[in-house]
Design a protein around this motif. Structure first.
Motif, mmCIF file in Angstrom:
data_model
loop_
_atom_site.group_PDB
_atom_site.id
_atom_site.type_symbol
_atom_site.label_atom_id
_atom_site.label_comp_id
_atom_site.label_asym_id
_atom_site.label_seq_id
_atom_site.Cartn_x
_atom_site.Cartn_y
_atom_site.Cartn_z
ATOM 1 N N VAL A 12 -8.275 8.395 2.732
ATOM 2 C CA VAL A 12 -7.467 9.391 3.614
ATOM 3 C C VAL A 12 -8.256 10.803 3.557
ATOM 4 O O VAL A 12 -8.772 11.010 2.422
ATOM 5 C CB VAL A 12 -6.149 9.321 3.096
ATOM 6 N N GLN A 13 -7.895 11.593 4.423
ATOM 7 C CA GLN A 13 -8.291 13.067 4.102
ATOM 8 C C GLN A 13 -7.138 13.794 3.341
ATOM 9 O O GLN A 13 -6.166 13.528 3.309
ATOM 10 C CB GLN A 13 -8.638 13.761 5.568
ATOM 11 N N ALA A 14 -7.589 14.870 2.742
ATOM 12 C CA ALA A 14 -7.088 15.646 1.929
ATOM 13 C C ALA A 14 -6.079 16.224 2.714
ATOM 14 O O ALA A 14 -5.929 16.632 3.883
ATOM 15 C CB ALA A 14 -7.856 16.886 1.361
ATOM 16 N N GLY A 15 -4.594 16.081 2.144
ATOM 17 C CA GLY A 15 -3.617 16.391 2.822
ATOM 18 C C GLY A 15 -2.821 15.450 3.464
ATOM 19 O O GLY A 15 -1.704 15.501 4.076
ATOM 20 N N GLY A 16 -3.430 14.309 3.808
ATOM 21 C CA GLY A 16 -2.961 13.094 4.514
ATOM 22 C C GLY A 16 -2.063 12.374 3.279
ATOM 23 O O GLY A 16 -1.510 12.610 2.110
ATOM 24 N N SER A 17 -1.526 11.005 3.789
ATOM 25 C CA SER A 17 -0.462 10.315 3.193
ATOM 26 C C SER A 17 -1.216 8.907 3.004
ATOM 27 O O SER A 17 -1.729 8.335 4.053
ATOM 28 C CB SER A 17 0.813 10.261 3.656
ATOM 29 N N LEU A 18 -0.703 8.359 1.999
ATOM 30 C CA LEU A 18 -0.848 6.724 1.802
ATOM 31 C C LEU A 18 0.528 6.270 1.207
ATOM 32 O O LEU A 18 1.134 6.960 0.484
ATOM 33 C CB LEU A 18 -2.068 6.368 1.059
ATOM 34 N N LYS A 87 -4.857 15.198 -2.407
ATOM 35 C CA LYS A 87 -5.898 15.868 -2.888
ATOM 36 C C LYS A 87 -7.150 15.016 -3.486
ATOM 37 O O LYS A 87 -7.005 13.854 -3.818
ATOM 38 C CB LYS A 87 -5.423 16.867 -4.141
ATOM 39 N N PRO A 88 -8.151 15.773 -3.332
ATOM 40 C CA PRO A 88 -9.374 14.801 -3.710
ATOM 41 C C PRO A 88 -9.216 14.464 -5.086
ATOM 42 O O PRO A 88 -9.858 13.342 -5.554
ATOM 43 C CB PRO A 88 -10.681 16.062 -3.646
ATOM 44 N N GLY A 110 -1.309 -5.248 -12.336
ATOM 45 C CA GLY A 110 -2.076 -5.735 -11.227
ATOM 46 C C GLY A 110 -3.486 -5.495 -11.215
ATOM 47 O O GLY A 110 -3.997 -4.906 -12.177
ATOM 48 N N GLN A 111 -4.197 -5.842 -10.240
ATOM 49 C CA GLN A 111 -5.629 -5.864 -10.189
ATOM 50 C C GLN A 111 -6.027 -4.501 -9.856
ATOM 51 O O GLN A 111 -7.246 -4.224 -9.838
ATOM 52 C CB GLN A 111 -6.219 -6.913 -9.010
ATOM 53 N N GLY A 112 -5.365 -3.563 -9.201
ATOM 54 C CA GLY A 112 -5.723 -2.148 -8.632
ATOM 55 C C GLY A 112 -6.035 -2.283 -7.248
ATOM 56 O O GLY A 112 -6.345 -3.109 -6.848
ATOM 57 N N THR A 113 -5.814 -1.025 -6.703
ATOM 58 C CA THR A 113 -6.016 -0.664 -4.990
ATOM 59 C C THR A 113 -6.769 0.851 -5.398
ATOM 60 O O THR A 113 -6.261 1.450 -6.044
ATOM 61 C CB THR A 113 -5.055 -0.658 -4.446
ATOM 62 N N GLN A 114 -7.911 0.860 -4.567
ATOM 63 C CA GLN A 114 -8.752 1.928 -4.477
ATOM 64 C C GLN A 114 -7.980 2.941 -3.546
ATOM 65 O O GLN A 114 -7.781 2.689 -2.472
ATOM 66 C CB GLN A 114 -10.094 1.713 -4.253
ATOM 67 N N VAL A 115 -7.888 4.327 -4.173
ATOM 68 C CA VAL A 115 -7.694 5.433 -3.455
ATOM 69 C C VAL A 115 -8.642 6.246 -3.074
ATOM 70 O O VAL A 115 -8.970 6.999 -4.443
ATOM 71 C CB VAL A 115 -6.195 5.842 -3.567
#
Length: 119
Positions: A12-18, A87-88, A110-115
């Motif tokens: 995601v770009q900076a300022g975005g949401s997940l 943020k980065p 858990g096994q983890g998820t990459q952001v």
């Protein structure tokens, strides 16, 4: 045995949401607490947020306070992490954890998820 499965990570770009999700499967699930941690490359794993399974108030690391929100759906055995104004420096592998024996002892992971947050 309880298993935790995270999902929702991505780029995601900076300022975005997940929104991250962590679903628990296995035997009857009733932990004391659920939490999110993260680990960036070359850094130690750090606490992000936690919530009591019996409560609704979230507790946050200073670095994410006001931007991230932890929530849960007890009926679905699922905990969420809404991440806004990314943020980065939020780039990391995010892990879900459950404290099944006590509030402060996160014994199931858990096994983890990459952001990844691009600038």
């Amino acid at each position: 045995q309880v298993q935790l499965v995270e999902s929702g990570g991505g780029l995601v770009q900076a300022g975005g949401s997940l929104r991250l999700s962590c679903a628990a499967s296995g035997r009857t699930f009733s932990p004391y607490s659920m939490a999110w941690f993260r680990q960036a490359p070359g850094k130690e794993r750090e606490f992000v947020a936690r919530i009591r399974w019996s409560g609704f108030i979230g507790y946050y690391a200073d670095s994410v306070k006001g931007r991230f929100t932890i929530s849960k759906d007890n009926a679905k055995n699922t905990v969420y992490l809404q991440m806004d104004s990314l943020k980065p420096e939020d780039t990391a592998v995010y892990y879900c954890a459950a404290g099944t024996r006590s509030l402060a002892d996160y014994d199931t992971w858990g096994q983890g998820t990459q952001v990844t947050v691009s600038s």
